[in-house]
Scaffold this motif. Structure first.
Motif, PDB file in Angstrom:
ATOM      1  N   ALA A  64       0.831  -1.204   0.000  1.00 14.16           N
ATOM      2  CA  ALA A  64       0.000   0.000   0.000  1.00 14.16           C
ATOM      3  C   ALA A  64       0.869   1.259   0.000  1.00 14.16           C
ATOM      4  O   ALA A  64       0.616   2.198  -0.769  1.00 14.16           O
ATOM      5  CB  ALA A  64      -0.932  -0.013   1.208  1.00 14.16           C
ATOM      6  N   LEU A  65       1.893   1.296   0.836  1.00 15.99           N
ATOM      7  CA  LEU A  65       2.774   2.455   0.892  1.00 15.99           C
ATOM      8  C   LEU A  65       3.541   2.618  -0.415  1.00 15.99           C
ATOM      9  O   LEU A  65       3.670   3.732  -0.943  1.00 15.99           O
ATOM     10  CB  LEU A  65       3.740   2.328   2.066  1.00 15.99           C
ATOM     11  CG  LEU A  65       4.671   3.506   2.304  1.00 15.99           C
ATOM     12  CD1 LEU A  65       3.883   4.778   2.603  1.00 15.99           C
ATOM     13  CD2 LEU A  65       5.613   3.197   3.451  1.00 15.99           C
ATOM     14  N   GLY A  66       4.035   1.528  -0.941  1.00 19.38           N
ATOM     15  CA  GLY A  66       4.759   1.588  -2.218  1.00 19.38           C
ATOM     16  C   GLY A  66       3.875   2.049  -3.357  1.00 19.38           C
ATOM     17  O   GLY A  66       4.281   2.879  -4.178  1.00 19.38           O
ATOM     18  N   SER A  67       2.650   1.555  -3.404  1.00 17.74           N
ATOM     19  CA  SER A  67       1.719   1.983  -4.448  1.00 17.74           C
ATOM     20  C   SER A  67       1.372   3.456  -4.298  1.00 17.74           C
ATOM     21  O   SER A  67       1.283   4.185  -5.295  1.00 17.74           O
ATOM     22  CB  SER A  67       0.436   1.146  -4.390  1.00 17.74           C
ATOM     23  OG  SER A  67       0.731  -0.206  -4.611  1.00 17.74           O
ATOM     24  N   GLY A  68       1.188   3.899  -3.074  1.00 14.14           N
ATOM     25  CA  GLY A  68       0.910   5.314  -2.832  1.00 14.14           C
ATOM     26  C   GLY A  68       2.051   6.209  -3.278  1.00 14.14           C
ATOM     27  O   GLY A  68       1.834   7.271  -3.876  1.00 14.14           O
ATOM     28  N   LEU A  69       3.279   5.787  -3.002  1.00 15.00           N
ATOM     29  CA  LEU A  69       4.438   6.567  -3.436  1.00 15.00           C
ATOM     30  C   LEU A  69       4.589   6.557  -4.954  1.00 15.00           C
ATOM     31  O   LEU A  69       4.994   7.564  -5.549  1.00 15.00           O
ATOM     32  CB  LEU A  69       5.711   6.048  -2.775  1.00 15.00           C
ATOM     33  CG  LEU A  69       5.878   6.421  -1.308  1.00 15.00           C
ATOM     34  CD1 LEU A  69       7.083   5.713  -0.722  1.00 15.00           C
ATOM     35  CD2 LEU A  69       6.024   7.918  -1.141  1.00 15.00           C
ATOM     36  N   LEU A  70       4.273   5.440  -5.582  1.00 18.79           N
ATOM     37  CA  LEU A  70       4.314   5.398  -7.044  1.00 18.79           C
ATOM     38  C   LEU A  70       3.319   6.375  -7.645  1.00 18.79           C
ATOM     39  O   LEU A  70       3.628   7.109  -8.585  1.00 18.79           O
ATOM     40  CB  LEU A  70       4.017   3.984  -7.544  1.00 18.79           C
ATOM     41  CG  LEU A  70       5.131   2.962  -7.383  1.00 18.79           C
ATOM     42  CD1 LEU A  70       4.616   1.564  -7.697  1.00 18.79           C
ATOM     43  CD2 LEU A  70       6.287   3.314  -8.298  1.00 18.79           C
TER      44      LEU A  70
END
Length: 68
Positions: free
Chosen positions: A22-28
């Protein structure tokens, strides 16, 4: 008691995997949407997002094989 401990560890690993994805997708998404207001370049956000998404996926795959 050992079985409950394994379930607790597996659950913690699953929560960590979901949070990383979730955090990685948000940063992407933020790397593509947010204009560069600060000093951090968009490519840094995208790279870090990809790393977190990959780590979450690896955790998730490991969890799937431990539970099955």
């Amino acid at each position: 008691m050992e079985k409950d401990e394994k379930r607790g560890r597996a659950r913690a690993q699953l929560v960590c995997a979901v949070a990383l994805v979730a955090l990685g997708s948000g940063l992407l998404i933020a790397g593509f949407v947010v204009s560069p207001i600060g000093e951090i370049h968009g490519s840094v956000l995208v790279s870090f997002g990809e790393i977190l998404t990959f780590a979450g996926a690896v955790f998730g795959i490991d969890y799937r094989y431990k539970v099955s």
